[in-house]
Design a protein around this motif. Structure first.
Motif, PDB file in Angstrom:
ATOM      1  N   HIS A   1       0.839  -1.196   0.000  1.00  0.00           N
ATOM      2  CA  HIS A   1       0.000   0.000   0.000  1.00  0.00           C
ATOM      3  C   HIS A   1       0.881   1.256   0.000  1.00  0.00           C
ATOM      4  O   HIS A   1       2.048   1.225   0.421  1.00  0.00           O
ATOM      5  CB  HIS A   1      -0.904   0.043   1.239  1.00  0.00           C
ATOM      6  CG  HIS A   1      -2.137  -0.813   1.130  1.00  0.00           C
ATOM      7  ND1 HIS A   1      -2.077  -2.182   1.050  1.00  0.00           N
ATOM      8  CD2 HIS A   1      -3.464  -0.478   1.091  1.00  0.00           C
ATOM      9  CE1 HIS A   1      -3.311  -2.674   0.980  1.00  0.00           C
ATOM     10  NE2 HIS A   1      -4.175  -1.644   1.000  1.00  0.00           N
ATOM     11  N   ARG A   2       0.260   2.326  -0.431  1.00  0.00           N
ATOM     12  CA  ARG A   2       0.866   3.650  -0.306  1.00  0.00           C
ATOM     13  C   ARG A   2       0.255   4.278   0.937  1.00  0.00           C
ATOM     14  O   ARG A   2      -0.971   4.442   1.035  1.00  0.00           O
ATOM     15  CB  ARG A   2       0.571   4.472  -1.575  1.00  0.00           C
ATOM     16  CG  ARG A   2       1.157   5.861  -1.574  1.00  0.00           C
ATOM     17  CD  ARG A   2       1.115   6.475  -2.968  1.00  0.00           C
ATOM     18  NE  ARG A   2       2.260   6.028  -3.773  1.00  0.00           N
ATOM     19  CZ  ARG A   2       2.220   5.044  -4.639  1.00  0.00           C
ATOM     20  NH1 ARG A   2       1.102   4.386  -4.860  1.00  0.00           N
ATOM     21  NH2 ARG A   2       3.299   4.696  -5.321  1.00  0.00           N
ATOM     22  N   ILE A   3       1.128   4.632   1.903  1.00  0.00           N
ATOM     23  CA  ILE A   3       0.674   5.099   3.204  1.00  0.00           C
ATOM     24  C   ILE A   3       0.938   6.606   3.314  1.00  0.00           C
ATOM     25  O   ILE A   3       2.072   7.057   3.138  1.00  0.00           O
ATOM     26  CB  ILE A   3       1.409   4.363   4.354  1.00  0.00           C
ATOM     27  CG1 ILE A   3       1.364   2.840   4.140  1.00  0.00           C
ATOM     28  CG2 ILE A   3       0.845   4.778   5.696  1.00  0.00           C
ATOM     29  CD1 ILE A   3      -0.019   2.250   4.153  1.00  0.00           C
ATOM     30  N   GLU A   4      -0.109   7.363   3.617  1.00  0.00           N
ATOM     31  CA  GLU A   4       0.023   8.811   3.799  1.00  0.00           C
ATOM     32  C   GLU A   4      -0.077   9.126   5.283  1.00  0.00           C
ATOM     33  O   GLU A   4      -1.067   8.775   5.938  1.00  0.00           O
ATOM     34  CB  GLU A   4      -1.055   9.555   3.018  1.00  0.00           C
ATOM     35  CG  GLU A   4      -0.933   9.371   1.512  1.00  0.00           C
ATOM     36  CD  GLU A   4      -1.956  10.187   0.736  1.00  0.00           C
ATOM     37  OE1 GLU A   4      -2.649  11.014   1.367  1.00  0.00           O
ATOM     38  OE2 GLU A   4      -2.052   9.987  -0.490  1.00  0.00           O
ATOM     39  N   ILE A   5       0.955   9.787   5.810  1.00  0.00           N
ATOM     40  CA  ILE A   5       1.031  10.095   7.237  1.00  0.00           C
ATOM     41  C   ILE A   5       1.262  11.597   7.404  1.00  0.00           C
ATOM     42  O   ILE A   5       2.110  12.177   6.732  1.00  0.00           O
ATOM     43  CB  ILE A   5       2.167   9.314   7.921  1.00  0.00           C
ATOM     44  CG1 ILE A   5       1.948   7.802   7.757  1.00  0.00           C
ATOM     45  CG2 ILE A   5       2.275   9.687   9.395  1.00  0.00           C
ATOM     46  CD1 ILE A   5       3.109   6.965   8.301  1.00  0.00           C
ATOM     47  N   GLU A   6       0.510  12.200   8.321  1.00  0.00           N
ATOM     48  CA  GLU A   6       0.703  13.601   8.660  1.00  0.00           C
ATOM     49  C   GLU A   6       1.297  13.706  10.058  1.00  0.00           C
ATOM     50  O   GLU A   6       0.950  12.922  10.960  1.00  0.00           O
ATOM     51  CB  GLU A   6      -0.611  14.380   8.597  1.00  0.00           C
ATOM     52  CG  GLU A   6      -1.168  14.540   7.198  1.00  0.00           C
ATOM     53  CD  GLU A   6      -2.311  15.534   7.150  1.00  0.00           C
ATOM     54  OE1 GLU A   6      -2.222  16.580   7.830  1.00  0.00           O
ATOM     55  OE2 GLU A   6      -3.294  15.262   6.423  1.00  0.00           O
ATOM     56  N   GLU A   7       2.170  14.677  10.225  1.00  0.00           N
ATOM     57  CA  GLU A   7       2.832  14.882  11.516  1.00  0.00           C
ATOM     58  C   GLU A   7       1.811  15.154  12.610  1.00  0.00           C
ATOM     59  O   GLU A   7       0.925  16.008  12.450  1.00  0.00           O
ATOM     60  CB  GLU A   7       3.821  16.049  11.403  1.00  0.00           C
ATOM     61  CG  GLU A   7       4.689  16.242  12.627  1.00  0.00           C
ATOM     62  CD  GLU A   7       5.726  17.334  12.419  1.00  0.00           C
ATOM     63  OE1 GLU A   7       6.681  17.413  13.210  1.00  0.00           O
ATOM     64  OE2 GLU A   7       5.585  18.119  11.436  1.00  0.00           O
ATOM     65  N   SER A   8       1.919  14.379  13.695  1.00  0.00           N
ATOM     66  CA  SER A   8       1.075  14.498  14.893  1.00  0.00           C
ATOM     67  C   SER A   8      -0.375  14.067  14.672  1.00  0.00           C
ATOM     68  O   SER A   8      -1.230  14.261  15.550  1.00  0.00           O
ATOM     69  CB  SER A   8       1.104  15.938  15.442  1.00  0.00           C
ATOM     70  OG  SER A   8       2.417  16.290  15.822  1.00  0.00           O
ATOM     71  N   VAL A   9      -0.686  13.512  13.519  1.00  0.00           N
ATOM     72  CA  VAL A   9      -2.026  12.972  13.263  1.00  0.00           C
ATOM     73  C   VAL A   9      -1.975  11.464  13.465  1.00  0.00           C
ATOM     74  O   VAL A   9      -1.152  10.777  12.844  1.00  0.00           O
ATOM     75  CB  VAL A   9      -2.504  13.319  11.834  1.00  0.00           C
ATOM     76  CG1 VAL A   9      -3.850  12.667  11.550  1.00  0.00           C
ATOM     77  CG2 VAL A   9      -2.596  14.831  11.668  1.00  0.00           C
ATOM     78  N   GLU A  10      -2.845  10.938  14.335  1.00  0.00           N
ATOM     79  CA  GLU A  10      -2.750   9.535  14.730  1.00  0.00           C
ATOM     80  C   GLU A  10      -3.118   8.576  13.609  1.00  0.00           C
ATOM     81  O   GLU A  10      -2.574   7.477  13.513  1.00  0.00           O
ATOM     82  CB  GLU A  10      -3.650   9.286  15.937  1.00  0.00           C
ATOM     83  CG  GLU A  10      -3.165   9.994  17.202  1.00  0.00           C
ATOM     84  CD  GLU A  10      -4.029   9.651  18.401  1.00  0.00           C
ATOM     85  OE1 GLU A  10      -4.943   8.794  18.255  1.00  0.00           O
ATOM     86  OE2 GLU A  10      -3.783  10.214  19.472  1.00  0.00           O
TER      87      GLU A  10
END
Length: 1013
Positions: free
Chosen positions: A550-559
């Protein structure tokens, strides 16, 4: 993209700045926020850079013109980055003359911010590379720029010295992001001005201590690589020596990667693995007087690439040989990625320098005539400079240099070693590859390789077609407290069998930017996938049960994260593309000149013997057609021109056919002209006119060749060359060209540049100095003067133009004119040491010794180690018999340039005039070792041997003088005197008779012979 640099060097006016190096990179980035990486392709000067938008289906569209980023400036590399944290990818374009910042407008277009960069002082050299990091943790992305000093032409005198560790390069620059598109130089403030004097090709940010602070690694040509350690307070400390990153080499690229999965970033730096260099540098005569420690440094330059394994304590160990990745050939870009998805990073290296028409490689010449001639310290060397000049002219004249060297792919064996798999993976391309970017352009979970070449095809897109691949995962990060691109973030992925850490970087390898998506191969994990993200701000987030593939999108400090499964590979990518055949360079070419050039004047005989002058034709357009009987095409060309003669006349256009046959073929040329009943002038070129137009033709193009036959020059009514036709011409087309010829700079540029674009920095202009210097070197002083006059006519404040005219007239011995031009040069530029020195030479020749001394001292005040000024000053003192000061100046000159024959000769004569004959003999012999055919040294050394009563050596010396310089009458006369002194009258007579055979009117020989009789 289908044509390579050599094609464009053949057809474009060299005034556009096109060059042979092909050091133009590629960047991947998502400029329109559609989730797919787009491509920006950098081009040499005169060709517009291209922006290709990814349609999302595996195809691209060219949106360059719409986006407004078609820079015609010579572009080294480019980087996509969100410099203002606006959610839009700006575009940094690094041109040779300086950086450009194109701000993303959010609507598919960019706007140039012209005042974006504020340097502490004007940058020196040529910009070669850039890399981005938030070095001080303020949440904004900063830029480090590398600079280099390329070969500029025949008038250059700046070379890397000594070759093995040059410290005379231009300084690199750190630009701090102040926000709002403003960058201010902080090189000195940040401590990066220390050891900042190299020839830097590439740089990359990484962490040597895994502490969240980006360190800076720099790959330097002609010397050692460097690492600057981030102290965490905005200041860096040079740590190259203690980190053991100081191996010398021809550093071309740098990249960071944890190749052995120990949690520490390692460094790979490319250089040269060079068979000729290993052979030549290992020979006993190679720098035989240098200490072994210095010889070893030269030898290291040919032994390939370095893989620095991070020891975990801030130090590195070069394991390139043990790991099997040292042999890359002449390497350029390099970087790691897991091509087989087994969880271990593999390595790709691009190779090859100049693959040209002539396949006879000059690599050995380079090591024998350049590297072997390098001084072992910073002392200039004429032989070394001449070697550089020669090789740089050779590669512009179709010579190959480390040519046809294949790219190499190394598979990670998972035990600290690698195996070469270039051929089986299909990545062993033979073009002169320079750079590559990695991006999953079709979202199928496999990284494509976007390969950028110097020659054709410029661009290849390579899809990973392996059938047996492990699982993979990709991450896309967005910072909030950190910079929005999250550059500098570390991602750690843990499976049941392996732990990997990778960093998000921008600017790596050579001239490359990879996707900001971070990819991991995973093998075949069975347990839970754990992910840890350490953001540049220091925030750490952990995630478990992250899905594979998968392509995983992560934002800083977002759980919560977002996951999207990889797509299927587009059908087009499942089929192999057609092979690209080697490009054949065109022989029939038409070139409009960006900058018209004055056609050299001539006066030549026609068929009837009447002299025709070019100036007589001014007022009309003129076609100068150069032809020879050796080319069958020429006769057809002449016949066609004759058939259109009336049309040319009706359009007030002249045809002049200039035959350049050898003397033996001129009767045949006359016969052809007569048989074809040519009614336009047919002229017969002298050797001088042929050579002059050959020089003009050679230097109009960056690809330098002798005048092709047929070639035609189109001259406007002012006698300026405005267009060149290589090969056959269509007379109707020539007539149309004359009718529609451009009349201003904008029109000329539009006609000369085939693809639409914009020049953002400076202007296209011809280096008239190149012509002047070339003509000067070949002894065509009048034509050289015309070239320099053209410089000052267009640039009346150009001190170099006046200086060159002064030097030329000094060579002509027109001292009055020389003085006038040099004084004008000094009025425009009072701190011009070369002009002061030449003015001193004029005063010395005119007998104004004190003025000459003052001039030379002024030159030396401006340039204390100016060898020519020291030499001339020493000779003035010698003529004044001020031997102490003469010896002081000349000894200083020889410390700077010990291989200068003039300096050794002059110091020898100082000792001879003081009757210190053994010392005099030593220096005259040194002068002859550097210039064997040196008449004055040959003769005076013989005289010294006579005075030392070593008559056998004296005889040998005079005979050598006659053999090496047969026009030198003094060697004959002195040998005759020696024989007469030894009562060998017959031998004396024979020598004098030999002189009279060569110089029947020689009065001294006649008088001496009469006395002997």
């Amino acid at each position: 993209m289908l044509h390579g640099a050599d094609y464009w060097r053949t057809i474009l006016d060299g005034a556009c700045g096109i060059d042979l190096y092909g050091n133009n990179g590629v960047a991947a980035g998502d400029y329109d926020n559609d989730g797919f990486d787009d491509l920006y392709i950098c081009q040499p000067a005169g060709l517009p850079n291209r922006l290709y938008r990814n349609r999302g289906d595996g195809t691209f569209e060219d949106v360059t013109e719409k986006a407004g980023v078609g820079a015609l400036d010579n572009t080294a590399c480019a980087l996509f980055a969100d410099f203002d944290n606006r959610g839009l990818q700006d575009l940094l374009v690094v041109c040779g003359s300086g950086p450009l910042l194109f701000q993303n407008q959010g609507n598919g277009t960019f706007s140039l911010k012209r005042d974006a960069f504020k340097f502490a002082s004007p940058p020196q050299g040529t910009f070669t590379h850039a890399a981005i990091a938030d070095y001080d943790g303020d949440g904004r992305l900063d830029i480090y720029f590398c600079t280099y000093m390329y070969y500029f032409g025949l008038d250059q005198y700046h070379y890397p010295v000594p070759y093995y560790d040059a410290r005379n390069g231009p300084p690199n620059c750190l630009l701090h992001n102040e926000g709002n598109g403003q960058f201010v130089e902080k090189t000195e403030t940040a401590g990066l001005n220390v050891d900042n004097n190299r020839y830097s090709f590439a740089c990359a940010w990484g962490e040597s201590r895994s502490n969240g602070l980006p360190d800076l690694c720099i790959a330097n040509d002609f010397g050692s690589s460097q690492i600057y350690r981030n102290n965490g307070n905005g200041i860096f400390t040079v740590a190259s020596k203690e980190s053991h990153i100081e191996d010398v080499g021809a550093g071309m690229s740098a990249c960071w990667s944890d190749f052995n999965n120990d949690g520490q970033q390692d460094i790979y730096i490319t250089s040269m693995w060079e068979a000729s260099g290993q052979r030549v540098s290992g020979q006993a005569q190679f720098h035989q007087e240098a200490p072994q420690s210095i010889r070893a440094l030269y030898q290291r330059h040919a032994r390939g690439n370095a893989l620095y394994r991070n020891q975990g304590d801030g130090t590195f160990h070069n394991v390139g040989q043990q790991a099997g990745v040292a042999m890359g050939r002449w390497s350029w870009s390099s970087d790691f990625w897991d091509f087989d998805h087994d969880g271990y990073s593999d390595l790709y290296v691009t190779n090859g320098y100049i693959s040209a028409v002539d396949r006879n490689d000059i690599a050995s010449f380079f090591w024998r005539q350049v590297v072997a001639k390098s001084p072992d310290d910073a002392t200039p060397s004429l032989a070394y400079e001449h070697g550089w000049n020669a090789i740089n002219e050779l590669i512009r004249s179709d010579s190959s240099w480390n040519a046809y060297e294949r790219n190499v792919m190394f598979a990670n064996n998972r035990d600290g070693t690698f195996s070469e798999v270039s051929g089986v993976t299909g990545l062993d391309f033979i073009e002169d590859s320079r750079s590559f970017a990695l991006a999953d352009i079709d979202h199928d979970g496999r990284l494509e390789v976007i390969l950028k070449n110097r020659n054709a095809p410029q661009l290849r897109i390579l899809h990973n077609a392996m059938s047996d691949l492990g699982d993979s995962i990709a991450f896309r990060l967005r910072g909030h407290k950190s910079n929005r691109d999250a550059i500098g973030a570390a991602i750690t992925v843990e499976t049941d069998t392996i732990t990997q850490t990778k960093y998000l970087q921008a600017g790596s390898g050579f001239l490359a930017q990879h996707s900001k998506e971070v990819f991991f191969g995973l093998g075949r994990p069975k347990g839970v996938l754990k992910v840890t993200v350490r953001w540049p701000s220091g925030i750490v987030q952990k995630f478990e049960n992250v899905p594979l593939n998968h392509r995983i999108e992560i934002e800083e400090s977002v759980e919560q994260y977002r996951a999207k499964a990889f797509a299927a590979t587009p059908e087009a990518y499942t089929r192999e593309g057609l092979p690209s055949p080697p490009e054949t360079l065109p022989s029939q070419v038409e070139t409009w000149l960006i900058s018209p050039l004055k056609a050299p004047e001539f006066s030549l005989p026609d068929l009837t013997g009447n002299m025709r002058e070019l100036r007589q034709l001014q007022g009309n357009f003129v076609l100068l057609n150069f032809w020879a009987t050796t080319s069958l095409l020429c006769r057809e060309q002449l016949r066609s021109l004759q058939q259109h003669r009336s049309k040319f006349a009706a359009n007030r256009m002249e045809i002049v056919a200039i035959n350049i046959d050898e003397a033996a073929d001129v009767p045949s040329a006359r016969s052809i002209a007569t048989m074809e009943k040519l009614s336009f002038p047919v002229l017969f070129a002298t050797e001088e006119v042929g050579c002059i137009y050959n020089i003009i033709y050679r230097y109009l193009f960056d690809r330098r060749r002798d005048l092709a036959i047929p070639t035609s020059f189109l001259l406007d009514a002012k006698g300026m060359i405005v267009k060149i036709y290589q090969g056959a011409i269509d007379p109707e087309h020539v007539l149309e060209d004359a009718r529609t010829a451009p009349t201003n700079a904008a029109e000329r540029t539009s006609r000369a540049i085939p693809l639409k674009g914009e020049l953002f920095q400076g202007s296209f202009q011809r280096n008239d100095f190149t012509y002047g210097v070339a003509l000067f070197q070949h002894g065509y002083l009048d034509q050289a003067a015309e070239s320099f006059q053209q410089v000052i006519a267009s640039k009346p404040d150009n001190s170099e133009g006046y200086y060159n005219l002064g030097t030329l007239n000094l060579r002509r011995n027109d001292l009055q004119q020389a003085r006038s031009y040099l004084e004008k040069a000094l009025k425009l530029r009072p701190n011009y040491p070369e002009a002061w020195s030449n003015l001193g030479m004029i005063n010395a020749q005119e007998g104004h010794s004190e003025d000459a001394i003052a001039n030379f001292e002024q030159a030396l005040q401006l340039r204390p180690d100016y060898e020519i000024a020291l030499l001339n000053l020493g000779n003035v003192y010698r003529r004044q018999r001020n031997f102490g000061k003469a010896e002081e100046s000349l000894t200083h000159a020889l410390r700077i340039q010990p291989d200068d024959p003039e300096g050794n000769y002059s110091l020898g004569m100082v000792y001879a005039q003081q009757n210190q004959l053994p010392a005099a003999a030593i220096y005259l012999q040194k002068a002859l070792s550097f210039r064997p055919a040196y008449p004055e040294a040959l003769n005076n050394l013989g005289i010294i041997f006579v005075r030392l009563k070593d008559y056998e050596k004296a005889e040998e010396q005079f005979k050598t003088g006659i053999r090496m310089a047969p026009g030198n009458e003094q060697a004959y006369l002195n040998l005759a005197r020696l024989y007469a002194m030894e009562a060998q009258k017959e031998k004396a007579k024979q020598v004098l008779q030999e002189l009279l055979l060569a110089q029947p009117l020689n009065a001294e020989a006649k008088q001496a012979l009469e006395i002997l009789r």
